[in-house]
Design a protein around this motif. Sequence first.
Motif, PDB file in Angstrom:
ATOM      1  N   ASN A   1       0.971  -1.469   0.094  1.00 40.24           N
ATOM      2  CA  ASN A   1      -0.003   0.014   0.172  1.00 40.24           C
ATOM      3  C   ASN A   1       0.861   1.105   0.061  1.00 40.24           C
ATOM      4  O   ASN A   1       1.913   1.403   0.604  1.00 40.24           O
ATOM      5  CB  ASN A   1      -0.873  -0.006   1.071  1.00 40.24           C
ATOM      6  CG  ASN A   1      -1.525   1.421   1.608  1.00 40.24           C
ATOM      7  OD1 ASN A   1      -0.837   2.144   2.133  1.00 40.24           O
ATOM      8  ND2 ASN A   1      -2.828   1.658   1.099  1.00 40.24           N
ATOM      9  N   TYR A   2       0.600   2.122  -0.766  1.00 34.87           N
ATOM     10  CA  TYR A   2       1.356   3.629  -0.881  1.00 34.87           C
ATOM     11  C   TYR A   2       0.436   4.821  -0.369  1.00 34.87           C
ATOM     12  O   TYR A   2       1.179   5.858  -0.173  1.00 34.87           O
ATOM     13  CB  TYR A   2       1.681   4.045  -2.176  1.00 34.87           C
ATOM     14  CG  TYR A   2       0.932   3.506  -3.199  1.00 34.87           C
ATOM     15  CD1 TYR A   2       0.669   2.593  -4.070  1.00 34.87           C
ATOM     16  CD2 TYR A   2      -0.279   4.776  -3.571  1.00 34.87           C
ATOM     17  CE1 TYR A   2      -0.321   2.594  -5.041  1.00 34.87           C
ATOM     18  CE2 TYR A   2      -0.948   4.695  -4.551  1.00 34.87           C
ATOM     19  CZ  TYR A   2      -1.046   3.460  -5.174  1.00 34.87           C
ATOM     20  OH  TYR A   2      -1.997   3.667  -6.403  1.00 34.87           O
ATOM     21  N   THR A   3      -0.974   4.457   0.128  1.00 30.00           N
ATOM     22  CA  THR A   3      -1.689   5.726   0.423  1.00 30.00           C
ATOM     23  C   THR A   3      -1.585   6.004   1.906  1.00 30.00           C
ATOM     24  O   THR A   3      -1.727   7.187   2.298  1.00 30.00           O
ATOM     25  CB  THR A   3      -3.069   5.365   0.074  1.00 30.00           C
ATOM     26  OG1 THR A   3      -3.508   4.239   0.692  1.00 30.00           O
ATOM     27  CG2 THR A   3      -3.273   5.425  -1.730  1.00 30.00           C
ATOM     28  N   TYR A   4      -1.386   5.038   2.781  1.00 30.56           N
ATOM     29  CA  TYR A   4      -1.533   5.085   4.238  1.00 30.56           C
ATOM     30  C   TYR A   4      -0.487   6.034   4.873  1.00 30.56           C
ATOM     31  O   TYR A   4      -0.680   6.920   5.734  1.00 30.56           O
ATOM     32  CB  TYR A   4      -1.718   3.846   4.878  1.00 30.56           C
ATOM     33  CG  TYR A   4      -1.685   3.764   6.461  1.00 30.56           C
ATOM     34  CD1 TYR A   4      -0.916   3.368   7.235  1.00 30.56           C
ATOM     35  CD2 TYR A   4      -2.919   4.163   6.906  1.00 30.56           C
ATOM     36  CE1 TYR A   4      -0.983   3.511   8.438  1.00 30.56           C
ATOM     37  CE2 TYR A   4      -3.154   4.192   8.473  1.00 30.56           C
ATOM     38  CZ  TYR A   4      -2.090   3.959   8.995  1.00 30.56           C
ATOM     39  OH  TYR A   4      -2.260   3.826  10.477  1.00 30.56           O
ATOM     40  N   GLU A   5       0.782   5.628   4.557  1.00 31.17           N
ATOM     41  CA  GLU A   5       2.022   6.227   5.284  1.00 31.17           C
ATOM     42  C   GLU A   5       2.184   7.716   4.556  1.00 31.17           C
ATOM     43  O   GLU A   5       1.956   8.155   3.685  1.00 31.17           O
ATOM     44  CB  GLU A   5       3.109   5.388   5.300  1.00 31.17           C
ATOM     45  CG  GLU A   5       2.997   4.240   6.070  1.00 31.17           C
ATOM     46  CD  GLU A   5       3.054   4.283   7.722  1.00 31.17           C
ATOM     47  OE1 GLU A   5       3.092   5.548   8.147  1.00 31.17           O
ATOM     48  OE2 GLU A   5       2.935   3.457   8.458  1.00 31.17           O
ATOM     49  N   THR A   6       2.863   8.650   5.371  1.00 30.69           N
ATOM     50  CA  THR A   6       3.554   9.800   5.001  1.00 30.69           C
ATOM     51  C   THR A   6       4.334   9.548   3.900  1.00 30.69           C
ATOM     52  O   THR A   6       5.056   8.413   4.179  1.00 30.69           O
ATOM     53  CB  THR A   6       4.195  10.765   6.126  1.00 30.69           C
ATOM     54  OG1 THR A   6       5.171   9.838   6.527  1.00 30.69           O
ATOM     55  CG2 THR A   6       3.118  11.114   7.157  1.00 30.69           C
TER      56      THR A   6
END
Lengths: 500, 500
Positions: B460-465
């Motif tokens: 996933n690339y959306t969750y973290e800063t």
Amino acid sequence: MRLEINREEAMPVYLQMANRIKEQILSGILPEGFVLPPERKMADDHHVSRTTVIKAYEELKSLGLAMSRVGQGTVVTERKLPATNESDPPIFPMSWYPLFDKKTANVSDTVSEIMYIGNQGNMISLAAGIGDPRLYPVDELREIQNERPIDSDHLNLCSVEGYYPLRESIAQLMRFRNLSVTARETMILTGSMQGIDYAARTFLSPGDAVIVEEPTFLQAIQCFRATGARIIGIPMDEGGIRLDILEAQLARYKPKFIYTIPNFHNPTGITMSMERRKGLLKLAYQFQVPILEDDPYGDITFGREKLPPLKALDPYGYVIYLSTLSKVLFPGLRIGWVVAPEPVMKKFMLLKQITDLHVNTDSQILIYRYLRKGLYESQLKKILPIYKKKRDTAINVLGKENGLVHFKRPEGGFYLWCRIPYPVSQKKLLALCADQGIIYTPGTVFFPQESDGEHWLRLNYTYETLERLTEGLNLLIKAIKRLSVQNEPLDEATGVRPIV
Amino acid sequence: MRLEINREEAMPVYLQMANRIKEQILSGILPEGFVLPPERKMADDHHVSRTTVIKAYEELKSLGLAMSRVGQGTVVTERKLPATNESDPPIFPMSWYPLFDKKTANVSDTVSEIMYIGNQGNMISLAAGIGDPRLYPVDELREIQNERPIDSDHLNLCSVEGYYPLRESIAQLMRFRNLSVTARETMILTGSMQGIDYAARTFLSPGDAVIVEEPTFLQAIQCFRATGARIIGIPMDEGGIRLDILEAQLARYKPKFIYTIPNFHNPTGITMSMERRKGLLKLAYQFQVPILEDDPYGDITFGREKLPPLKALDPYGYVIYLSTLSKVLFPGLRIGWVVAPEPVMKKFMLLKQITDLHVNTDSQILIYRYLRKGLYESQLKKILPIYKKKRDTAINVLGKENGLVHFKRPEGGFYLWCRIPYPVSQKKLLALCADQGIIYTPGTVFFPQESDGEHWLRLNYTYETLERLTEGLNLLIKAIKRLSVQNEPLDEATGVRPIV
């Protein structure tokens, strides 16, 4: 033909009309050759212009679902649309019913039907399963929202088992009910109904048996039916479930569990005596059958001392305990919980992951903050005298009519369970009441075998104001009298004569 | 022995300890004769005083579950408590596992396990299925709550189908996606997961078959497994589901429906081409098999033109369409919906009545007011550039490592679907990553046959800063390199050499 048109909708009326008819054609309700109503009649019936109907019919013709036939009008055509290519095979509308799993055919639409009738106009509802909305603690909740406005953690995912501080608050609430549990043994559910459904899915398959009190909570019956399991009803007396009959049935079948509502039972209002609770547990241990204890009304008591839940009397871990905030607080946020032995909790958690993941985070946080302020007890203090008064009012109104209906005074809970000792048709009474502007819940829906409930009515006294409650009950009495004129009483032993 | 003790709990620690041990004894985990750990060791392991342990053991002895035995210590006794009466039969603890319905044994705890690891400390999560919580529209929601504070109608029951104005807003949202539906054809669900579960319960029983893409959404696999149905996976290529293989399987089995995620597929990120959509529908019509279309990510597009949903291309009523607000807005309020032909909607409504009755009223009203202000579009405008940038960052970081992982650039959605072309053990990689403070979702959980996913990772690339995302990916790369040292590459055709 009566189609549902909604002028508030953005979609043009002619298109709504066409869609409604299209649905009926595609699902087979309107067969090939069916002549649609003449344009003028359709327009008059639906209070639309003839032009609108013409456009609707044109839409259907353009879809290949209807055509004009001289001498007949607009006729439903063969149910296939022209294929793009001559050599393409014909396409048939989806035939859904053969695909549906057979078990779901067992579930009926009873709740919806009753709720639908109740929503018509300004009917007085003696059918409600909820408390008085005027008593919802709106001010307290607004204060909590002001203290802590919505934030990103309210909007984020939550643990499957529930928001931990809420689990702790619920565990504390359980101690208030003489049930000593930890937060870890508690799981938050989307209403206690979900707990009944999870128990059904955990234990029941076609061929299994489940024991219920007879009568019992109508949605539990529907829920168990949906699994394909066999429902075995055990009659009750004023002490609760009949243990002698239960024992015989336990010996005969191998039920997967016993479903019981020991406090202010829905619909009968009966509270299981202490002796009966111990006896029930004893039988459960003897036959090694778990108990699903459903306790929504236990705190709605009008003076009678509360008895400990079955779970509190069960050191062997046979009881799965369900409850909810819907009756004391409010139903709309869907907050319930389960306390169960670990293997069962694990199953419930797996089911939660494949159904709705977790309970609404924002509401869990709101409820936690509400409970933390000790407001549950103050809410009880507020509602109990009011509900007690309503119960007393209902009993007085009905009691004035000597022997017209039989009932026992409930010591708490939401309902009067009434029996009409005359051969009055439930169907006619429901219809006559609806005419008079009142609705109640016919006893039939609470029995596995519906006909067993033919002479029973469940009357809610908490929902309406005192005035409307009184008015509604008086209208009900009039209706019963009208239908029972010239009928002989059913029970000669009671010596009750028909009211003329 | 490691017991879970919570010092924040009101219940005394010694009692918690005793309860934990009691559970294990009663469920058979600790058999008769098992020697409990010495008091001192138990005290040290749990950072409690020896007195606490002594009290816990005394509690167990008083319950008859343990006893002191000279030379051994505190020993688990026979698993029955003394009966009150000599002549009473012995009572055995409930044996749950034989009672559990066999179908539920098929469901595994995967989601929970992954979420649990992810919640440890400050781990960087590349395993999340959600967007960035910093982007939740908190201010807009607070404003709405100020404009309309909570009221009794927010707390009351709602229609089973959902709050009508919200259904209208959702219907409008559908038109934004080129799907022309009315409010009446839309039903609000407690998340779109509930729609998958309802579809499973409506159609599937043991012996039935259901078709899924391979790989697919992991919880759908679990959900279908819970019905006892057989799951048939159809491989995909860059255009979507392989129609040739699908056709062969449709001819061979009689599946009850086809489950598909046509837009930014989870986990592969693939969007089904227009040609493939038409081909899929054609096969559905030919074999008369309905389609369950799941569309959570359709609006998360980074520039590519949106394709119409299958449902918009289906005039024959074969498609059941599901979606949710969880990915664009936020997941915690559990708001999803279904658009389906009337017979299916009726089944879903029946299931709603026996599961959770209706979706949280307060949240439905809140979301309705949010959508009514046109805020959905502004939320999209806000998040899409940010998510696009994160996608680009992720691709850059991974792309620098020539051939270490293979992936295709996703044109939208939340995930990178990566393949490691070396014989790297998924288990070892997960463990090494956890050590390094990162977690990802192993590809295995997305395949009906887990081993098929052995070389795949969903990131996933959306969750973290951006910072944590970059850091996490770099740590992942290091971990992969460590494990792939001295391994030959799997695919000689690519000519990729192992990194030393």
